[in-house]
Scaffold this active site. Structure first.
Site, PDB file in Angstrom:
ATOM      1  N   HIS A 128       0.826  -1.223   0.000  1.00  0.00           N
ATOM      2  CA  HIS A 128       0.000   0.000   0.000  1.00  0.00           C
ATOM      3  C   HIS A 128       0.855   1.266   0.000  1.00  0.00           C
ATOM      4  O   HIS A 128       0.565   2.233   0.699  1.00  0.00           O
ATOM      5  CB  HIS A 128      -0.959   0.007   1.183  1.00  0.00           C
ATOM      6  CG  HIS A 128      -2.126  -0.914   1.023  1.00  0.00           C
ATOM      7  ND1 HIS A 128      -3.095  -0.722   0.058  1.00  0.00           N
ATOM      8  CD2 HIS A 128      -2.461  -2.048   1.681  1.00  0.00           C
ATOM      9  CE1 HIS A 128      -3.988  -1.701   0.137  1.00  0.00           C
ATOM     10  NE2 HIS A 128      -3.624  -2.518   1.110  1.00  0.00           N
ATOM     11  N   ASP A 160       0.749  -4.846   5.281  1.00  0.00           N
ATOM     12  CA  ASP A 160      -0.310  -5.744   4.811  1.00  0.00           C
ATOM     13  C   ASP A 160      -0.360  -5.747   3.290  1.00  0.00           C
ATOM     14  O   ASP A 160       0.121  -4.830   2.629  1.00  0.00           O
ATOM     15  CB  ASP A 160      -1.667  -5.319   5.377  1.00  0.00           C
ATOM     16  CG  ASP A 160      -2.076  -3.918   4.919  1.00  0.00           C
ATOM     17  OD1 ASP A 160      -1.213  -3.022   4.965  1.00  0.00           O
ATOM     18  OD2 ASP A 160      -3.250  -3.726   4.530  1.00  0.00           O
ATOM     19  N   GLU A 161      -0.965  -6.812   2.745  1.00  0.00           N
ATOM     20  CA  GLU A 161      -1.249  -6.917   1.307  1.00  0.00           C
ATOM     21  C   GLU A 161      -0.060  -6.480   0.457  1.00  0.00           C
ATOM     22  O   GLU A 161      -0.185  -5.600  -0.401  1.00  0.00           O
ATOM     23  CB  GLU A 161      -2.515  -6.124   0.972  1.00  0.00           C
ATOM     24  CG  GLU A 161      -3.742  -6.667   1.713  1.00  0.00           C
ATOM     25  CD  GLU A 161      -5.035  -5.937   1.398  1.00  0.00           C
ATOM     26  OE1 GLU A 161      -4.980  -4.740   1.058  1.00  0.00           O
ATOM     27  OE2 GLU A 161      -6.110  -6.567   1.495  1.00  0.00           O
ATOM     28  N   VAL A 162       1.073  -7.127   0.706  1.00  0.00           N
ATOM     29  CA  VAL A 162       2.294  -6.806  -0.048  1.00  0.00           C
ATOM     30  C   VAL A 162       2.229  -7.571  -1.371  1.00  0.00           C
ATOM     31  O   VAL A 162       2.918  -8.582  -1.576  1.00  0.00           O
ATOM     32  CB  VAL A 162       3.554  -7.161   0.768  1.00  0.00           C
ATOM     33  CG1 VAL A 162       4.809  -6.624   0.065  1.00  0.00           C
ATOM     34  CG2 VAL A 162       3.467  -6.577   2.174  1.00  0.00           C
ATOM     35  N   ASP A 201      -1.700 -10.269   7.944  1.00  0.00           N
ATOM     36  CA  ASP A 201      -2.024 -11.163   6.828  1.00  0.00           C
ATOM     37  C   ASP A 201      -0.815 -11.787   6.144  1.00  0.00           C
ATOM     38  O   ASP A 201      -0.876 -12.901   5.662  1.00  0.00           O
ATOM     39  CB  ASP A 201      -2.901 -10.447   5.791  1.00  0.00           C
ATOM     40  CG  ASP A 201      -2.301  -9.141   5.300  1.00  0.00           C
ATOM     41  OD1 ASP A 201      -1.861  -9.069   4.149  1.00  0.00           O
ATOM     42  OD2 ASP A 201      -2.273  -8.175   6.085  1.00  0.00           O
TER      43      ASP A 201
END
Length: 486
Positions: free
Chosen positions: A92, A148-150, A199
């Site tokens: 992000h 997160d959400e890499v 996550d």
């Protein structure tokens, strides 16, 4: 004030990467947060932080000034709200990596969301961001470093080459960067504990997590925003993290912004169920495992997506969720308390209500947005696709050819003008209400996404009607006066 809540810390998430409120509104809403049961804030600044020096390009047009940040912290202190700043340091990173001068630090050249962890300059960038944020948040007990959400990690050229070496994995690559960021935070700010979203850690084997050294550096935040989360699965995940060496854990629920990227109205029942299940998760483990819970309120799904529910629209959901956490459940007495806090005569949990009566700060926006969300598009669609005069005598075929029976103008035009006037007036009222709380770019975006398309449809209908009526008006007008008798 903790009541029967298993969560010592209850943080309201302010997602500032979309429709960031003016400080004047935060001054109005912080006392309500506290009254409802919050005792902290997770502030995700993104491009609203007043970065300086070589990072100044990260600022949004209306970024808060350093003095405004200090005022926010002062307001939080007055209302006994601990402030936890959030700085994205891995995934992000769109607000950073979208800039041409920083594009070379992307993991994948075409995508601006993930930082390349192999570049020394990447870590230097993150350290500079962290240090500038911490400079304006001295003494902060926690700092959230995202992670997160890499997405696309391991897909860059440098990563592909690195992964070809024996024993190198994506998990190892991820943990290495998290460790480097957390180590910097602790070295420069030893009284501050780094927090991370969980996550990217969930599927890493226990032995690898334990051996990485990361559990001694950070506290993971287990997030799940669904209405039917797997309670037993979360309990097992908590146990796994404890075995790996993480001393304290956090939960993260959602009070808005998690049910659709373009959602305009908040489905309270969904978010209430989410919080009820987090209470069940908390009951599954030892009392000292969970440090607290963050009630996330996403304003965009990412830097490039549209706005979802505005903060004032989500306040009833926040109130329901906070009070449910505080009281250990949601019953009629809790509902009554929420109604009293918000000045709502009758709170609807299972449906969107068009009753705009409420008195909390920003309740006028909720009432107007509800009118738009429930009725604007439907009323316009009804006229364009259901009205018998429009569908029968001014269909798309007629409109393209500017062809109409003149008597039908009298049936269609007054109704269209009335509908346009009514919605234009409401749009003006909503714009004024939004301008009191939000900056001009957010107001423009929300209206353009949610109001203007329907108004343009009505305007185009009237324009087509006017052009189709022109030949008849010419026939009806008297001829030129020649000054001669007939």
């Amino acid at each position: 004030m903790s009541g029967s809540s298993p969560f010592e810390m209850r943080l309201v998430h302010l997602d500032l990467k979309g429709a960031p409120p003016k400080v004047s509104y935060l001054a109005e809403i912080f006392p309500l947060f506290r009254a409802l049961g919050a005792n902290g804030l997770l502030i995700e600044y993104e491009d609203m932080f007043p970065y300086e020096g070589h990072l100044k390009l990260l600022r949004a047009q209306h970024a808060y000034s350093p003095s405004e940040i200090k005022e926010i912290l002062h307001l939080a202190t007055l209302n006994e709200l601990a402030v936890v700043p959030l700085v994205q340091t891995f995934g992000h990173m769109e607000f950073v990596l979208k800039h041409e001068s920083l594009a070379h630090l992307r993991e994948v050249a075409f995508f601006p969301n993930t930082l390349n962890p192999h570049e020394a300059e990447s870590l230097a960038l993150v350290r500079a961001m962290v240090d500038q944020v911490m400079e304006l948040h001295p003494g902060s007990r926690w700092l959230h470093v995202g992670c997160d959400e890499v997405y696309y990690l391991g897909e860059g050229e440098a990563s592909r080459q690195w992964l070809q070496e024996e024993q190198n994995t994506k998990a190892k690559l991820c943990l290495s960067h998290v460790k480097a960021v957390a180590s910097h935070v602790l070295a420069r700010h030893p009284a501050t504990t780094p927090l991370v979203w969980d996550d990217m850690l969930r599927d890493i084997p226990e032995d690898q997590l334990s051996a990485s050294g990361v559990p001694q550096l950070v506290e993971p935040m287990l997030w799940d925003y669904t209405a039917n989360l797997d309670v037993q699965g979360k309990a097992l995940l908590m146990e796994k993290y404890r075995k790996c060496g993480f001393r304290r854990l956090w939960a993260a629920s959602a009070f808005k912004g998690a049910t659709g990227a373009s959602q305009a109205l908040t489905p309270i029942e969904h978010h209430l169920r989410n919080h009820m299940q987090w209470l069940q998760v908390a009951a599954c483990g030892p009392a000292d495992v969970l440090q607290g819970i963050v009630l996330t309120g996403w304003q965009r799904y990412d830097h490039f997506s549209v706005l979802c529910e505005l903060l004032p629209v989500g306040i009833p959901s926040l109130a329901v969720c906070l009070q449910s956490l505080l009281q250990g459940g949601f019953a009629e007495d809790v509902k009554t308390r929420v109604e009293n806090f918000l000045g709502i005569p009758s709170l609807e949990i299972t449906s969107f209500s068009s009753d705009g009566a409420a008195s909390f700060p920003g309740s006028d926006i909720l009432a107007l947005v509800t009118q738009v969300g429930l009725h604007l598009r439907g009323s316009v669609d009804e006229m364009l696709h259901t009205d018998r005069y429009v569908t029968g005598w001014f269909s798309p075929y007629h409109r393209r050819r500017k062809f109409i029976h003149p008597v039908m103008i009298q049936h269609i035009q007054p109704q269209a003008l009335s509908l346009l006037a009514r919605w234009s007036a409401l749009a003006g009222e909503l714009e004024a209400a939004l301008c009191r709380i939000f900056y001009p770019d957010a107001v423009e975006e929300w209206l353009e996404e949610n109001v203007q398309p329907s108004l343009r449809q009505l305007q185009q209908l009237l324009q087509d009607l006017s052009e189709a009526a022109r030949p008849w008006s010419l026939l009806a007008s008297p001829g030129p006066d020649t000054g001669q008798d007939p």
